[in-house]
Design an enzyme around this catalytic site. Structure first.
Site, PDB file in Angstrom:
ATOM      1  N   LYS A 120       3.569  -5.665   3.211  1.00  0.00           N
ATOM      2  CA  LYS A 120       3.443  -6.953   3.906  1.00  0.00           C
ATOM      3  C   LYS A 120       4.788  -7.647   4.012  1.00  0.00           C
ATOM      4  CE  LYS A 120       1.514 -10.511   1.857  1.00  0.00           C
ATOM      5  NZ  LYS A 120       2.542 -11.597   1.937  1.00  0.00           N
ATOM      6  N   ASP A 138      -1.885 -10.539   5.703  1.00  0.00           N
ATOM      7  CA  ASP A 138      -2.124 -11.286   4.469  1.00  0.00           C
ATOM      8  C   ASP A 138      -3.606 -11.643   4.403  1.00  0.00           C
ATOM      9  OD1 ASP A 138      -2.433 -13.278   6.348  1.00  0.00           O
ATOM     10  OD2 ASP A 138      -1.153 -14.720   5.317  1.00  0.00           O
TER      11      ASP A 138
END
Length: 214
Positions: A120, A138
């Protein structure tokens, strides 16, 4: 969700916010990298309260490495997991100096090899600092993609792979900003503001929430 609905969805998000930006505060790729590492399991707001003083003291990998773990920690004490994050920030700064001439690398493999940097975080840096069409999934994007039926999946990686296939190319660069902001401020976890959602007619999520009483 069919192609027409997906096109409509992103065209509405773009119309509402033509130039979406990360809410993290930074001035260069190094500060962005550090801010994103600090934001793991923390809010952008909490990171933004801590980083101005940290970046004033250590605006470069060289200065951050000189601070070291014990020097970084006091600046980020208000952020969750600050001890581990201080260790990672100091360590990644040393690696940037030793292996990349003090520059942030622009490949996924190199970024993910840095302490505290996962997929991420790498996606955020690649997208914002290097202009690559990546999607950093997320908790907000994971929730929004599943609720909308845009990209259903049981893991962030699954959702990311599906989003990369269905998001039209014209919207791909900014898609993760739009979806994060939508999840953060409108399609919230416990009580989504369906009554003010521009995507409500496209969304299968039930029941829809009503406007709060005045």
């Amino acid at each position: 969700m069919n192609k027409t609905d997906i096109e409509t969805l992103f065209s509405r998000l773009r119309a509402a916010n033509p130039n979406p930006r990360s809410e993290l505060q930074y001035h260069n790729a190094f500060e962005l990298l550090v801010a994103v590492v600090l934001s793991a399991q923390a809010t952008d707001a909490s990171v933004n309260k801590a980083t101005p003083a940290l970046f004033a003291a250590a605006p470069t990998p060289q200065a951050m490495a000189a601070l070291g773990e014990d020097g970084v920690a006091p600046y980020i004490r208000t952020i969750g997991l600050y001890r581990t994050k201080a260790k990672n920030v100091a360590a990644l700064s040393r690696i940037l100096i030793e292996q990349y001439g003090g520059q942030v690398p622009g490949t996924r493999e190199a970024l993910e090899a840095l302490p505290g940097v996962g997929r991420k975080t790498a996606n955020v840096v690649l997208n914002i600092a290097f202009g690559q069409p990546t999607l950093a999934v997320d908790t907000h994007i994971f929730r929004v993609a599943n609720r909308l039926g845009l990209a259903k999946g049981k893991t962030p990686l699954d959702v990311e792979a599906k989003l990369m296939k269905v998001v039209p190319e014209a919207y791909l660069h900014d898609a993760h900003h739009w979806l994060i902001l939508h999840g953060r401020y409108v399609c919230k976890a416990r009580s989504p503001d369906c009554w003010r959602c521009a995507l409500a007619d496209l969304c299968p999520h039930q029941p829809k929430t009503a406007r709060p009483a005045a």
